[in-house]
Design a protein around this motif. Structure first.
Motif, PDB file in Angstrom:
ATOM      1  N   LEU A  67      15.227   2.162 -19.455  1.00 12.63           N
ATOM      2  CA  LEU A  67      13.965   2.127 -18.714  1.00 12.63           C
ATOM      3  C   LEU A  67      13.780   3.413 -17.924  1.00 12.63           C
ATOM      4  O   LEU A  67      14.745   4.075 -17.531  1.00 12.63           O
ATOM      5  CB  LEU A  67      13.964   0.940 -17.744  1.00 12.63           C
ATOM      6  N   GLU A  68      12.518   3.744 -17.677  1.00 10.75           N
ATOM      7  CA  GLU A  68      12.229   4.847 -16.786  1.00 10.75           C
ATOM      8  C   GLU A  68      12.667   4.471 -15.365  1.00 10.75           C
ATOM      9  O   GLU A  68      12.824   3.296 -15.032  1.00 10.75           O
ATOM     10  CB  GLU A  68      10.736   5.169 -16.813  1.00 10.75           C
ATOM     11  N   ALA A  69      12.834   5.487 -14.535  1.00 12.49           N
ATOM     12  CA  ALA A  69      13.412   5.266 -13.207  1.00 12.49           C
ATOM     13  C   ALA A  69      12.636   4.232 -12.394  1.00 12.49           C
ATOM     14  O   ALA A  69      13.214   3.336 -11.770  1.00 12.49           O
ATOM     15  CB  ALA A  69      13.484   6.586 -12.448  1.00 12.49           C
ATOM     16  N   ALA A  70      11.296   4.322 -12.390  1.00 12.72           N
ATOM     17  CA  ALA A  70      10.489   3.389 -11.598  1.00 12.72           C
ATOM     18  C   ALA A  70      10.647   1.964 -12.107  1.00 12.72           C
ATOM     19  O   ALA A  70      10.763   1.017 -11.319  1.00 12.72           O
ATOM     20  CB  ALA A  70       9.028   3.802 -11.621  1.00 12.72           C
ATOM     21  N   ASP A  71      10.653   1.781 -13.437  1.00 15.98           N
ATOM     22  CA  ASP A  71      10.821   0.446 -14.003  1.00 15.98           C
ATOM     23  C   ASP A  71      12.227  -0.081 -13.758  1.00 15.98           C
ATOM     24  O   ASP A  71      12.426  -1.287 -13.526  1.00 15.98           O
ATOM     25  CB  ASP A  71      10.530   0.472 -15.506  1.00 15.98           C
ATOM     26  N   ARG A  72      13.205   0.805 -13.793  1.00 20.83           N
ATOM     27  CA  ARG A  72      14.587   0.375 -13.542  1.00 20.83           C
ATOM     28  C   ARG A  72      14.730  -0.128 -12.094  1.00 20.83           C
ATOM     29  O   ARG A  72      15.410  -1.123 -11.840  1.00 20.83           O
ATOM     30  CB  ARG A  72      15.543   1.537 -13.811  1.00 20.83           C
ATOM     31  N   LEU A  80       8.499  -0.739   0.254  1.00 24.35           N
ATOM     32  CA  LEU A  80       8.036  -1.632   1.313  1.00 24.35           C
ATOM     33  C   LEU A  80       8.491  -3.065   1.049  1.00 24.35           C
ATOM     34  O   LEU A  80       8.946  -3.769   1.957  1.00 24.35           O
ATOM     35  CB  LEU A  80       6.513  -1.560   1.407  1.00 24.35           C
ATOM     36  N   GLU A  81       8.399  -3.499  -0.182  1.00 21.54           N
ATOM     37  CA  GLU A  81       8.824  -4.854  -0.525  1.00 21.54           C
ATOM     38  C   GLU A  81      10.334  -5.006  -0.387  1.00 21.54           C
ATOM     39  O   GLU A  81      10.832  -6.029   0.081  1.00 21.54           O
ATOM     40  CB  GLU A  81       8.373  -5.186  -1.948  1.00 21.54           C
ATOM     41  N   GLN A  82      11.078  -3.977  -0.791  1.00 21.35           N
ATOM     42  CA  GLN A  82      12.530  -4.006  -0.614  1.00 21.35           C
ATOM     43  C   GLN A  82      12.901  -4.117   0.860  1.00 21.35           C
ATOM     44  O   GLN A  82      13.828  -4.859   1.221  1.00 21.35           O
ATOM     45  CB  GLN A  82      13.149  -2.737  -1.197  1.00 21.35           C
ATOM     46  N   GLY A 136      19.933   2.519  -7.085  1.00 26.33           N
ATOM     47  CA  GLY A 136      19.376   3.789  -7.541  1.00 26.33           C
ATOM     48  C   GLY A 136      18.963   4.686  -6.404  1.00 26.33           C
ATOM     49  O   GLY A 136      18.858   4.245  -5.251  1.00 26.33           O
ATOM     50  N   PRO A 137      18.696   5.974  -6.689  1.00 25.88           N
ATOM     51  CA  PRO A 137      18.226   6.897  -5.660  1.00 25.88           C
ATOM     52  C   PRO A 137      16.883   6.450  -5.092  1.00 25.88           C
ATOM     53  O   PRO A 137      16.032   5.932  -5.814  1.00 25.88           O
ATOM     54  CB  PRO A 137      18.087   8.227  -6.415  1.00 25.88           C
ATOM     55  N   GLU A 138      16.683   6.651  -3.817  1.00 26.93           N
ATOM     56  CA  GLU A 138      15.456   6.186  -3.164  1.00 26.93           C
ATOM     57  C   GLU A 138      14.221   6.857  -3.749  1.00 26.93           C
ATOM     58  O   GLU A 138      13.154   6.240  -3.821  1.00 26.93           O
ATOM     59  CB  GLU A 138      15.532   6.454  -1.661  1.00 26.93           C
ATOM     60  N   GLU A 139      14.358   8.108  -4.213  1.00 24.14           N
ATOM     61  CA  GLU A 139      13.189   8.807  -4.745  1.00 24.14           C
ATOM     62  C   GLU A 139      12.684   8.191  -6.044  1.00 24.14           C
ATOM     63  O   GLU A 139      11.551   8.447  -6.460  1.00 24.14           O
ATOM     64  CB  GLU A 139      13.502  10.288  -4.963  1.00 24.14           C
ATOM     65  N   ASP A 140      13.503   7.365  -6.707  1.00 22.27           N
ATOM     66  CA  ASP A 140      13.069   6.701  -7.935  1.00 22.27           C
ATOM     67  C   ASP A 140      12.277   5.425  -7.665  1.00 22.27           C
ATOM     68  O   ASP A 140      11.736   4.825  -8.587  1.00 22.27           O
ATOM     69  CB  ASP A 140      14.284   6.346  -8.808  1.00 22.27           C
ATOM     70  N   VAL A 141      12.222   4.994  -6.411  1.00 29.58           N
ATOM     71  CA  VAL A 141      11.586   3.721  -6.062  1.00 29.58           C
ATOM     72  C   VAL A 141      10.141   3.980  -5.654  1.00 29.58           C
ATOM     73  O   VAL A 141       9.883   4.755  -4.730  1.00 29.58           O
ATOM     74  CB  VAL A 141      12.340   3.028  -4.909  1.00 29.58           C
ATOM     75  N   PRO A 142       9.163   3.350  -6.316  1.00 30.66           N
ATOM     76  CA  PRO A 142       7.758   3.513  -5.909  1.00 30.66           C
ATOM     77  C   PRO A 142       7.555   3.099  -4.455  1.00 30.66           C
ATOM     78  O   PRO A 142       8.250   2.216  -3.940  1.00 30.66           O
ATOM     79  CB  PRO A 142       7.004   2.574  -6.866  1.00 30.66           C
ATOM     80  N   THR A 157       0.854  -1.186   0.000  1.00 24.95           N
ATOM     81  CA  THR A 157       0.000   0.000   0.000  1.00 24.95           C
ATOM     82  C   THR A 157       0.887   1.233   0.000  1.00 24.95           C
ATOM     83  O   THR A 157       1.766   1.344   0.850  1.00 24.95           O
ATOM     84  CB  THR A 157      -0.895   0.020   1.245  1.00 24.95           C
ATOM     85  N   PRO A 158       0.737   2.162  -0.929  1.00 27.77           N
ATOM     86  CA  PRO A 158      -0.220   2.139  -2.039  1.00 27.77           C
ATOM     87  C   PRO A 158       0.173   1.109  -3.086  1.00 27.77           C
ATOM     88  O   PRO A 158       1.285   0.569  -3.035  1.00 27.77           O
ATOM     89  CB  PRO A 158      -0.119   3.568  -2.596  1.00 27.77           C
ATOM     90  N   PRO A 159      -0.717   0.813  -4.054  1.00 23.08           N
ATOM     91  CA  PRO A 159      -0.409  -0.222  -5.049  1.00 23.08           C
ATOM     92  C   PRO A 159       0.740   0.206  -5.961  1.00 23.08           C
ATOM     93  O   PRO A 159       1.042   1.384  -6.110  1.00 23.08           O
ATOM     94  CB  PRO A 159      -1.720  -0.351  -5.830  1.00 23.08           C
ATOM     95  N   MET A 160       1.374  -0.807  -6.576  1.00 25.41           N
ATOM     96  CA  MET A 160       2.465  -0.560  -7.508  1.00 25.41           C
ATOM     97  C   MET A 160       1.918   0.169  -8.741  1.00 25.41           C
ATOM     98  O   MET A 160       0.872  -0.200  -9.267  1.00 25.41           O
ATOM     99  CB  MET A 160       3.095  -1.891  -7.941  1.00 25.41           C
ATOM    100  N   PRO A 161       2.600   1.235  -9.207  1.00 28.96           N
ATOM    101  CA  PRO A 161       2.132   1.920 -10.419  1.00 28.96           C
ATOM    102  C   PRO A 161       2.192   0.994 -11.631  1.00 28.96           C
ATOM    103  O   PRO A 161       3.038   0.098 -11.706  1.00 28.96           O
ATOM    104  CB  PRO A 161       3.103   3.092 -10.551  1.00 28.96           C
ATOM    105  N   THR A 162       1.272   1.194 -12.572  1.00 27.94           N
ATOM    106  CA  THR A 162       1.264   0.352 -13.767  1.00 27.94           C
ATOM    107  C   THR A 162       2.434   0.693 -14.671  1.00 27.94           C
ATOM    108  O   THR A 162       2.964   1.812 -14.642  1.00 27.94           O
ATOM    109  CB  THR A 162      -0.058   0.527 -14.529  1.00 27.94           C
ATOM    110  N   SER A 163       2.819  -0.289 -15.488  1.00 29.98           N
ATOM    111  CA  SER A 163       3.945  -0.120 -16.403  1.00 29.98           C
ATOM    112  C   SER A 163       3.679  -0.935 -17.663  1.00 29.98           C
ATOM    113  O   SER A 163       2.990  -1.971 -17.616  1.00 29.98           O
ATOM    114  CB  SER A 163       5.243  -0.595 -15.735  1.00 29.98           C
ATOM    115  N   ARG A 164       4.242  -0.510 -18.770  1.00 30.16           N
ATOM    116  CA  ARG A 164       4.113  -1.283 -20.008  1.00 30.16           C
ATOM    117  C   ARG A 164       4.838  -2.624 -19.911  1.00 30.16           C
ATOM    118  O   ARG A 164       4.619  -3.513 -20.731  1.00 30.16           O
ATOM    119  CB  ARG A 164       4.664  -0.481 -21.194  1.00 30.16           C
ATOM    120  N   TRP A 165       5.699  -2.744 -18.866  1.00 27.65           N
ATOM    121  CA  TRP A 165       6.476  -3.978 -18.710  1.00 27.65           C
ATOM    122  C   TRP A 165       5.925  -4.873 -17.604  1.00 27.65           C
ATOM    123  O   TRP A 165       6.619  -5.778 -17.128  1.00 27.65           O
ATOM    124  CB  TRP A 165       7.940  -3.632 -18.420  1.00 27.65           C
TER     125      TRP A 165
END
Length: 604
Positions: A94-99, A137-139, A126-132, A56-64
């Protein structure tokens, strides 16, 4: 036969320390509360391969998303190679969130194959701000699990406390935090408390230290109530962990306890060692001014059966029975349809006991606990492919099966197994297991083909990164460990059961240098005052030191019997290991890691 004696002073022993006493005291007239058997699902040990926090919140959607889900499916199947191949199909830009999602899944794959350095590098890539937020939480949960397996208990507990602020309803996580704190040393927790900026984390540490420092259930009850008043909104305040809630409500101590032991015959030396461990705790409690209870020792060999000895204990007014000691006697009591008073047995039966009457709780030094623990310790160190060396026969096969089941459940692989039946076969068994015979045969073929002599060094198999040695005795271990080095496997970590060490320092144990053991805390310095008291009693039982520890833990569990009402949440920090209850009311032991350095045994 029932033996009784009254102690001469509050702080001393009688000359016959092996003979127990009756000390009349006030106490509760009701029997101890019954333990609650947890379900099998409640006591499954941590499985770090597939973290699954409530995102929570849910993972953002991605084309991958499809690629990421395919990777997760491979990881759930522990197929790290397929996971890495799937992720390799992703583009580099890849975009930061996907990376960050890709790197996390690569970290999990690296962990499955045992590359802990690569795992750590990817988790911090990667920088923490790039992580959803959901991935953070999962990390965190995955990092906690890795720290737990690696024996970094305080880090695991601290991360767990942080996660719990976002998942306050996670009972399993609260249980894991408390378990890791109980695995930590008092000194480490005190240091962490002095530097803890977070109020919730300070509360966890203060609660663990209060539990650790309490001398008896009465003083612990006072400490718990004081802690709860100071931390009314803490995640642990509503339901205190480890069964402490039942201590906080007040302990109903029995007025009379019976100790059933075979004080004559073949098992008499073992029984005296257990009794000395129990008595050391009893007299220490008297020295602190605690109210004693009436206590009878009943010699089970003086009765026609264990059931008859149990009947004598009941007739004498016992409200709880500690013992008997032999597996056969425990099994006999386990088949009594209606037990009027609860039993804390000092061995473990092979089949489930009837639980239609009062509870039959089983405390033992079962080697199966050691076998499971060395699998966990080796896996946490990064090992994944193992060679199993075990003695031939039923015991070796049984312990080998227990270890293999736990090792495979974690994600490890047994690539080779060798059993040995005699000392004469040690060398040949090890050579075969390491594939040295095949290497020597290849050299012989080359000599024949070239018709000339060649220099040759045998080459062992290269697909093992840990060796499990299930030696029955120190003599076996001292013979087998040097042979591993002789056969070119001296650099591979070796994990062994506590049976590889006698418990008494021996200069010959230098042959075990570097070996890792699952050992009881008693041999690594827990409760030194009790060990001194046992040695001062001069009964000779301190040569059976692990059985002294079993007796000491029998007293501990009896004194905190109320905690067993917590079922799966029960956690007791004993001298034989960390104790928790399974669905059959067996107290499972978690030994600690010890390493031979020279001829000495120490914690790393």
């Amino acid at each position: 036969m029932t033996r009784t004696m009254t102690p001469t002073t509050a702080g001393g022993k009688t000359a016959a320390a092996a003979i127990l006493l009756v000390a009349l005291a006030t106490g509760c007239t009701t029997a101890p509360p019954e333990p609650v058997a947890p379900s099998a699902q409640e006591v499954v040990p941590e499985a770090p391969a597939e973290p699954s926090p409530t995102l929570t919140p849910p993972m953002p959607t991605s084309r991958w998303d499809a690629t990421f889900e395919q990777t997760r499916a491979a990881l759930r199947a522990r197929d790290w190679m397929a996971a890495e191949q799937t992720l390799a199909s992703l583009p580099q830009d890849l975009e930061a969130a996907d990376r960050s999602r890709r790197d996390f899944l690569l970290a999990r794959a690296a962990f499955l194959r045992g590359d802990l350095d690569r795992t750590d590098a990817l988790l911090t890539a990667g920088p923490e701000e790039d992580v959803p937020a959901a991935l953070r939480l999962e990390q965190a949960e995955f990092t906690r699990a890795i720290a737990q397996l690696a024996g970094d208990w305080l880090t695991s507990a601290r991360i767990g406390a942080e996660i719990l602020t976002q998942q306050p309803a996670d009972a399993g996580l609260r249980r894991a935090i408390w378990r890791d704190l109980n695995r930590s040393s008092e000194a480490a927790m005190a240091t962490a408390l002095a530097n803890a900026p977070d109020a919730d984390w300070r509360g966890w540490l203060e609660l663990a230290l209060r539990d650790r420092r309490a001398e008896n259930p009465q003083s612990l009850q006072e400490a718990l109530l004081e802690w709860r008043n100071q931390h009314p909104s803490h995640p642990a305040a509503l339901q205190l962990p480890g069964g402490l809630e039942y201590i906080a409500r007040g302990v109903r101590a029995p007025r009379k306890v019976a100790l059933l032991l075979p004080l004559s015959g073949r098992l008499a030396p073992a029984a005296r060692a257990v009794q000395d461990g129990y008595l050391a705790h009893y007299f220490a409690a008297r020295a602190r001014g605690e109210t004693p209870y009436a206590l009878n020792v009943i010699d089970t060999t003086a009765h026609a059966s264990a059931a008859a000895a149990y009947g004598q204990a009941i007739a004498d007014g016992a409200e709880i029975v500690v013992g008997p000691l032999s597996k056969e006697a425990v099994a006999e009591l386990g088949q009594i349809p209606e037990r009027p008073v609860p039993i804390l047995a000092l061995n473990r039966t092979d089949s489930d006991a009837l639980q239609s009457g009062s509870a039959l709780v089983q405390l033992s030094l079962a080697p199966e606990d050691d076998a499971q623990r060395i699998a966990e310790l080796a896996y946490g160190s990064g090992a994944r492919k193992a060679l199993l060396l075990r003695p031939a026969g039923e015991r070796g096969a049984r312990l080998g099966d227990v270890l293999q089941q736990r090792w495979q459940a974690l994600g490890g692989q047994i690539v080779s197994t060798a059993s040995y039946a005699s000392a004469e076969a040690y060398s040949d068994n090890i050579k075969n297991a390491l594939n040295l015979n095949a290497s020597e045969q290849r050299a012989s073929d080359i000599r024949s083909m070239l018709a000339t002599n060649i220099e040759f060094t045998p080459r062992r198999r290269q697909d093992i990164d840990v060796i499990f040695l299930l030696a029955d005795s120190p003599v076996e271990a001292r013979s087998l460990k040097p042979l591993l080095a002789f056969h070119y496997a001296g650099t591979i970590p070796v994990y062994a059961l506590s049976s590889a060490y006698s418990g008494v320092p021996d200069s010959r144990d230098r042959d075990l240098n570097g070996m890792r053991l699952a050992e009881i805390p008693w041999l690594l310095g827990s409760n030194p005052g009790l060990r001194v008291a046992i040695a001062a009693g001069d009964t000779g039982s301190d040569s059976l030191t692990r059985l002294n520890a079993l007796g000491a833990d029998a007293w501990l569990v009896q004194s905190r019997f109320a905690q067993l009402q917590a079922g799966a949440d029960v956690l007791l920090r004993g001298d034989t290991g960390l104790l928790r209850l399974d669905p059959s009311l067996r107290l499972q032991r978690e030994p600690v890691l010890a390493v031979f350095d020279g001829s000495d045994l120490a914690q790393p």
